[in-house]
Each structure stands twice: as structure tokens, then as C-alpha cells.
Design an enzyme around this catalytic site. Structure first.
Site, PDB file in Angstrom:
ATOM      1  CD1 TRP A 565      -2.332  -1.748  -0.096  1.00  0.00           C
ATOM      2  CD2 TRP A 565      -3.165  -1.198   1.898  1.00  0.00           C
ATOM      3  NE1 TRP A 565      -3.474  -2.481   0.077  1.00  0.00           N
ATOM      4  CE2 TRP A 565      -4.010  -2.168   1.304  1.00  0.00           C
ATOM      5  CE3 TRP A 565      -3.497  -0.708   3.154  1.00  0.00           C
ATOM      6  CZ2 TRP A 565      -5.158  -2.641   1.923  1.00  0.00           C
ATOM      7  CZ3 TRP A 565      -4.646  -1.187   3.779  1.00  0.00           C
ATOM      8  CH2 TRP A 565      -5.467  -2.132   3.174  1.00  0.00           C
ATOM      9  CG  HIS A 645      -8.721  -8.330   8.949  1.00  0.00           C
ATOM     10  ND1 HIS A 645      -9.864  -9.094   8.967  1.00  0.00           N
ATOM     11  CD2 HIS A 645      -8.972  -7.298   8.108  1.00  0.00           C
ATOM     12  CE1 HIS A 645     -10.763  -8.541   8.169  1.00  0.00           C
ATOM     13  NE2 HIS A 645     -10.246  -7.457   7.632  1.00  0.00           N
ATOM     14  CG  HIS A 698     -16.952  -2.411   2.381  1.00  0.00           C
ATOM     15  ND1 HIS A 698     -15.869  -1.613   2.649  1.00  0.00           N
ATOM     16  CD2 HIS A 698     -16.496  -3.688   2.447  1.00  0.00           C
ATOM     17  CE1 HIS A 698     -14.802  -2.369   2.856  1.00  0.00           C
ATOM     18  NE2 HIS A 698     -15.161  -3.618   2.734  1.00  0.00           N
TER      19      HIS A 698
END
Length: 762
Positions: A565, A645, A698
Site C-alpha cells: 500500500w 486480518h 462497506h
């Protein structure tokens, strides 16, 4: 003499100041009406085109601009609208419902766009559905651009092969029927473009880079059918993100041009071109500038490469372009950016990359001497950048040399650790927890802004963060959650926060890129060796733990995710950068453990997105990715439980690597997979701790406890109850407090009901 043109494959949608994001979110919240929203979208559509025109790009794309996601655009254009949304009569409401869900219908699945950090909405195939062209978006966008700007553009369409490859819900035997049903619809769209007088259309087929010769031959038949019906329209078949294995088959496709990536191909596309040539009657669209990273191009090297490509290909026309859509880099250098000059001058965002293309075209047409001053300037900037990074490149070499095999593994096997941790932690069956973050409300964002603008002192800001932490610790206790989190109110982003506290990272103020929907991120810039300076999370975590007798998880972002990222330096292998980050995180894990934190979560949501596109390259990547994770986590005692996760991934591809992480518990986004991962687990049991997300974070929709109970019960058919966890899909940062509390209340109730049913069966 070869004719050289510049071309863009796609441009960021979000705007220099995230105008696109702000328009979307204002509309979703009801703060602007539809007319205003559509007007703002049109302005941003035209602004992106104008920026490309201003850089003197010859061939500019349209229809890459979207109100959410280009794959979703394609699905809606061809009426791939799942039945659960068919009762929504308004097209725009349907569009956003598919992306975000409603109170009555869960959203479509979202997953990574190839191996990038962009997420697309997964098309859903439904057998018997009547697919048709609902509207010709590429045509409408072409007409809008021509009317407003008076310019020719190149409509972009996601190709049929890639669209189907990205979809779900079909069996292998359905594919031919899908092609047969969809090919006439593609022909209809293209025919209407042809009738409008469109000269070129770009059909994106990135999935072709992994196609076998046999698969490519089947795709060639589709394009044969298309081009027989649409003979006057020039089709550019565009590939990117890697080399094309079926190169010989690809260059025989009946299209007017072929786009190849000469940046991320590991040199293979050029090898293919040299070995097998390139058709003289086609345009070669050469991706020569990196569309996925932010470093300034070595203009001399790129010029020499392009000259050799032109010489080898021997074609009449070459387009020079980025390796892929510039969606994956920031829009442009912002005038308010605060980076050091030596670093800032070494960067090139979307706008600057297009300017580099224009310079290279000038060098190709007029000779190197015509751009020698710009070549020298770019060389100087890259040298300054190298020296800037060298200031941090000292500490890690010695530490790397001391690493041994023992540093990469926990000394005790999982089953024994599980027994020890069960005794030590005292958790109930089916323990409930969250993934880490809680809502970052307007108050939280305002407090951070006041602190950053020096309107608040450090003490004022810390007091506010502690107040929020205490509030949410109390909420978690009232809800009855078993393992708590501190809420991460001090963090803007799960990577940025750590990078700000580590050496070798730099951060921008305005270099935003789209992650999914309106969600934008500012990836850190890794320019030098990564170095641990001081504890990064201990103070906040220990404070939260002091407020409760329940266990509070320490929350860290893993080394592979921080790497994937970030915009990473280009002068070191990614493996070595990951190990640098891992060594720094190892010290943080040890500091948390020393402070009395018994559960430490090291998130790796981006582990799969770094997976090479070609399966033959997977093992090498997954080996060092797992090693980096274990290097971060393996120095703890057996009593310390390591969680991780992951989200938005096709986990079936990497289950062995997940096992190789040797985490005690892994939590996985699950609700949007619509049961697919459970089918896999039924055949391939996972015997370590596992939490499958029971609701979609979301979407603003709050699912009932009965819905979540069904997911838990389905999971327990394939997962051992004594090591199953109950949790949401992901962090709750983007949700509102009211919906967060309501959803967690239902989740805890579902877990209680599941425990009760299990007790009755004993």
C-alpha cells in the site's frame, strides 16, 4: 519514418482536491440534489479530459471516468443487474445499490483489480438472465466530450474476455453461452460508435496476459466475429500489468492495434517482439512509462528503449503511453505539497507522466538533442533523490546480516500454543471482537485538523483521543464484546500512521488515489531504509487496557500490507523492503507484549494483492511474504496470541500461504463472498483460529441477528467451534456510530444464540 503519437489509457477520476469524492458523498448523504450532483460529475469528467489535452496528448480516452467503478459501469451497461435489485426502478439508484447495498439487498461483492490496490464491483452472472444494452455509455461519453471540448477521443471499454474472467456465478460450461449471448451486445455498442464516426476504440483485455494459447485462440474467435461486423472502427486491443504469454496468438488478432506493457513485463514482451516480430499493419501501443509508481522517468533510458522498439517492430505507427491507466497514481503535484525539494522533484504523478510522454515524443520525432536539457534535468533530479534516500541507508544492513532461521518461526507448534492461550486468555466459545477501527466521526476529523494546524496542543489532542477511546471501550463492554480494541482514533490510515513513525518514509498532503468507490488513500512514499525509532502504538493500547478487565488487542499493520500500500523505492527488491519493515514491526510487537498486551493483531489485508498475476511466480512471492510476517511476530511468548486480518481477496489461491503465516487466529472478510469461501473450506479444512466476517461494513445496511446467526451456523458446519471467532468483515472507520452499535449489538446476540444452540447439542 514511423509516425509517433502519445496516448493515455485512463486518467484519475477523483480530481486534484478530491472533488469527485466530495460530490459523491454529498449526494449519498442527501446534502445535494441529483441535478447538482450530475452537473458536478460532468464538470469533473471534462476537467480530467482538459488536463490531458493541456499536456498535448494526441489520443485521449473517454468512458474511463465513472461515478463509482468502471467494471460496475460495464455490468450495468449490459444489464448484469442481480435479481435482488430488480425492484429498484431508478437506474442511478440501482447503480449505487449494487455498489453499496440497501436495507433490503446486500451489495455486490468487491475485490481487488488484478494485483493493484483498486477494488472493483464483481459482476454476477445469473443463468437465464436477459442481458441487453441498457445504454451505450462509451458513445454518450464520446458525444459529451466532443460537444464540450470539440475534440476527438478514444472510447474505452472493458473487453468481454476480461469482464467474464472478473465475474462470478457461472460454471465452466456456461462460458461459451455467455460469450454467445454477450458478443452481439458488444457488437451493438461498437456499431453505434462506428456509426457516430469514432475512429479508435480501446478494448481493455488485461486478463489476456495470463491466457494460454488455447484460451487466446478462443478469444480471437470473439474478435473475429466482432471485426467482421464492425469493419470501419479501429480497435486497439490493450493489455497491461504483465507480459502476454500467448504473444504469437495475440499478434494475429484481427484488430488495428495492440497495446503492450513494457514496464511490468519483466522484459518478456520485448523478448517476444524480438523473437516473433510485430505485424506491420498494426499500431504498436507501447506502455513505456510506469503507470503504477510515482518516480520520475529516466528519460534517456525510456527514449533509448522506445527507439529500439520502433526499430524492431518496423511499423508505420507507434503510440507511446503509460503502462496502464493512471488511475493508480495521484492526479498531479499539488502546489501546497510540503515534501523536501530533493524528494518532490523525483516524483511524477499522472499529469507529470503525460508531460514526460510529450517530451519523449519530441525526442523521438526531433532527435535526442531536442530534449537534452530535459534529459539532463531529469537525471539530476534522480541523482538528488538517490542522495536524499542514502541518508537513511545505513542502519539496516547490519541488522539484516544477523537474522537467523530461528527469527522466522515460533518455537512452539500451534496446537500447543492454542492450549496455553485458552488457559491464559479465558475466552468463551465463539468469542466476539471487531477488526480494529471505530467510526471516525466529524468530531474526530475536526480534532485531528485542529491539532495538525497547531490550533490544539499535543495535550489537548491526546485528551480528546483518550476521551473517544474511553467512550468506545464503554460501548464495547455494554455490547458484551469479548475482546476489545482501542478504536484507532489517532490514525488517519492504517499504513500512513505507521509510516509517519518509521524512518525511510515520507508522506504527502494531497497525493490521493482511489481505493474503492469514494474511498481515497494517500500511499506513503518509501524512499530509504525503514527504521524503528520508538514505540508507535503502546501508549494508546495500554491506556485502553487500563479501562477494562477484558483483553484489548494491540493493532498493527503487517509488513507486506505496508509495502503493497506504499509507493516503494525502485532500487531494492520488494522482498528486502518487506524484511526491513518486518524488523521494525518486530520491535513494536515486543514492546506491546512487554507492556502486558496478550493479543496482538498484525493485519495483512493486502497480502494477496501483491500476488503476481502468473501462477508460476506465486511461490516465490508467497514464501517471502510469509517470512516477513513471521519475522514480525515470531519473537513473542506462547501465551501471546497473534491475530491477522485479510480482506477483499480470493483466499482460495493463498490458503497454503495463510497457513504458513502461523498466526494463531485469522479473521477474513466473508459476507460479500456470498458463501464461496465456505464451499472451499468444506473441501480444505482450516484448523487454526478463524473468524469469518458476519456482516458487510462497506454498506450502511444493518443486518439482523438472524442473518448473522445463519452465517455463523453455516461456518460452523466446516469450522471447528472451539477455534471460531465472530467479527465484522473489516474495520468500522467509515461507518456511522449508530449503525455500528446496532450492527454489533445484533452480532453479539447472534453469537449468544449460536453458543446456546451448541450447548444444547453437547
Amino acid at each position: 519514418m514511423t509516425n509517433v503519437k502519445t496516448s493515455s489509457l485512463g486518467f484519475p477520476r477523483i480530481g486534484l482536491n478530491r472533488e469527485w469524492k466530495k460530490s459523491l458523498e454529498a449526494y449519498w448523504k442527501g446534502n445535494t440534489d441529483r441535478e447538482t450532483f450530475l452537473k458536478e460529475m460532468d464538470e469533473q469528467f471534462l476537467a480530467a479530459l482538459q488536463t490531458q489535452l493541456d499536456q498535448q496528448i494526441d489520443i485521449i480516452p473517454v468512458s474511463d471516468f465513472t461515478m463509482y467503478d468502471h467494471v460496475l459501469d460495464t455490468a450495468v451497461m449490459f444489464n448484469w443487474i442481480p435479481d435482488r435489485f430488480k425492484d429498484i426502478n431508478d437506474p442511478l439508484d440501482t447503480y449505487f445499490a449494487m455498489a453499496r447495498g440497501t436495507k433490503d439487498a446486500v451489495s455486490s461483492e468487491m475485490t481487488k483489480w488484478f494485483n493493484t490496490n483498486y477494488h472493483y464491483i464483481v459482476p454476477e452472472y445469473e443463468k437465464g438472465a436477459q442481458y441487453r444494452v441498457t445504454r451505450n455509455k462509451p458513445l454518450q461519453d464520446y458525444q459529451r466530450a466532443k460537444a464540450a471540448l470539440g475534440t476527438e477521443t478514444k472510447p474505452v471499454i472493458l473487453g468481454l474476455y476480461t469482464f467474464v474472467a472478473l465475474a462470478k456465478g457461472y460454471e465452466q460450461q456456461d462460458i461459451k453461452d455467455i460469450y454467445n449471448q454477450m458478443t452481439p451486445l458488444y457488437i451493438q455498442v461498437l456499431k453505434e460508435l462506428e456509426q457516430e464516426g469514432v475512429k479508435w476504440v480501446q478494448i481493455d483485455e488485461p486478463a489476456l496476459v495470463t491466457a494460454s494459447p488455447e484460451e487466446a485462440a478462443a478469444v480471437k474467435e470473439i474478435y473475429q466475429t466482432i471485426t467482421e461486423e464492425v469493419s470501419e472502427l479501429n480497435i486497439l486491443l490493450q493489455t497491461y500489468f504483465d507480459s502476454v504469454d500467448a504473444y504469437e496468438e495475440l499478434i494475429s488478432f484481427p484488430v488495428a492495434g495492440i497495446g503492450l506493457d513494457f514496464v511490468h513485463d519483466k522484459g518478456k514482451n520485448f523478448e517476444h517482439l524480438k523473437a516473433h516480430g510485430f505485424p506491420k499493419d498494426k499500431v504498436l501501443a507501447a506502455g513505456i512509462l510506469d503507470g503504477r509508481n510515482i518516480w520520475k522517468a529516466n528519460l534517456e533510458e525510456r527514449l533509448d528503449l522506445t527507439l529500439e522498439l520502433i526499430q524492431r517492430a518496423g511499423v508505420d505507427e507507434v503510440w507511446i503511453q503509460p503502462s496502464n491507466s493512471l488511475l493508480h497514481v495521484p492526479v498531479a503535484k499539488h502546489p501546497g505539497e510540503h515534501l523536501a525539494d530533493d524528494l518532490l522533484n523525483g516524483l511524477s504523478f499522472a499529469k507529470e507522466k503525460l508531460l514526460e510522454l510529450t517530451l519523449l515524443k519530441n525526442g523521438l520525432v526531433s532527435g535526442k538533442a531536442a530534449i537534452q536539457a530535459e534529459i539532463d534535468e531529469a537525471h539530476g533530479h534522480l541523482q538528488d533523490l538517490k542522495q536524499y534516500g542514502a541518508a537513511t541507508n545505513s542502519a539496516f544492513a547490519e541488522e539484516r546480516g544477523k537474522l537467523t532461521e530461528e527469527d522466522f518461526k515460533r518455537p512452539t507448534a500451534f496446537e500447543e500454543r492454542l492450549r496455553i492461550q485458552n488457559d491464559s486468555l479465558g475466552l468463551p466459545l465463539l468469542p466476539t471482537t471487531t477488526i480494529g477501527s471505530f467510526p471516525q466521526t466529524a468530531d474526530v476529523r475536526s480534532a485531528r485538523q485542529k491539532w495538525r494546524k497547531k490550533e490544539w496542543s499535543d495535550e489537548q489532542y491526546e485528551a480528546f483521543i483518550q476521551e473517544e477511546t474511553k467512550k468506545w471501550i464503554d460501548i464495547q463492554e455494554d455490547l458484551g464484546l469479548d475482546v476489545l480494541v482501542h478504536g484507532e482514533f489517532e490514525r488517519t490510515d492504517m499504513v500512513e500512521y505507521f509510516g509517519e513513525k518509521l524512518g525511510g518514509f515520507a508522506f504527502t498532503k494531497y497525493a490521493w488515489v482511489q481505493s474503492y468507490g469514494s474511498r481515497c488513500v494517500r500511499p506513503p512514499v518509501i524512499y530509504g531504509d525503514v527504521e524503528f525509532k520508538e514505540p508507535m502504538t503502546v501508549k494508546e493500547t495500554v491506556y485502553a487496557q487500563s479501562l477494562t478487565s477484558k483483553k484489548v488487542k494491540g493493532m498493527l499493520t503487517g509488513p507486506v500490507t505496508i509495502l503493497n500500500w506504499s509507493f516503494a523505492r525502485y532500487d531494492l527488491p520488494r522482498k528486502e523492503i518487506a524484511f526491513q519493515i518486518a524488523c521494525a514491526l518486530r520491535k513494536e510487537v515486543e514492546a506491546l507484549e512487554k507492556a502486558g498486551i496478550q493479543i496482538i493483531q498484525v493485519d495483512e489485508p493486502a497480502l494477496r494483492e501483491g500476488l503476481p498475476l502468473k501462477e508460476r511466480d506465486w511461490d516465490e512471492y508467497l514464501k517471502w511474504a510469509a517470512e516477513a510476517f513471521r519475522l514480525s511476530t515470531s519473537s513473542v511468548e506462547d501465551t501471546t496470541q497473534i491475530h491477522t486480518h485479510m480482506c477483499y481477496s480470493n483466499f482460495e489461491d493463498i490458503v497454503d500461504a495463510i497457513e504458513d503465516l502461523d498466526a494463531d487466529v485469522i479473521t477474513i472478510e466473508h459476507s460479500r463472498s456470498h458463501g464461496g469461501f465456505l464451499d472451499y473450506l468444506e473441501q480444505h479444512p482450516y484448523l487454526k483460529g478463524l473468524g469469518l466476517g458476519v456482516y458487510d461494513i462497506h454498506s450502511p445496511r444493518v443486518p439482523s441477528s438472524d442473518e448473522m446467526l445463519t452465517i455463523i451456523e453455516d461456518a460452523l458446519k466446516v469450522c471447528p467451534a472451539d477455534r471460531f471467532w465472530v467479527n465484522p468483515d473489516c474495520g468500522l472507520k467509515t461507518r456511522q456510530p449508530e449503525e455500528t452499535i446496532a450492527a454489533l449489538k445484533n452480532m453479539v446476540e447472534a453469537a449468544k444464540q449460536a453458543r446456546g444452540k451448541l450447548a444444547q447439542t453437547v
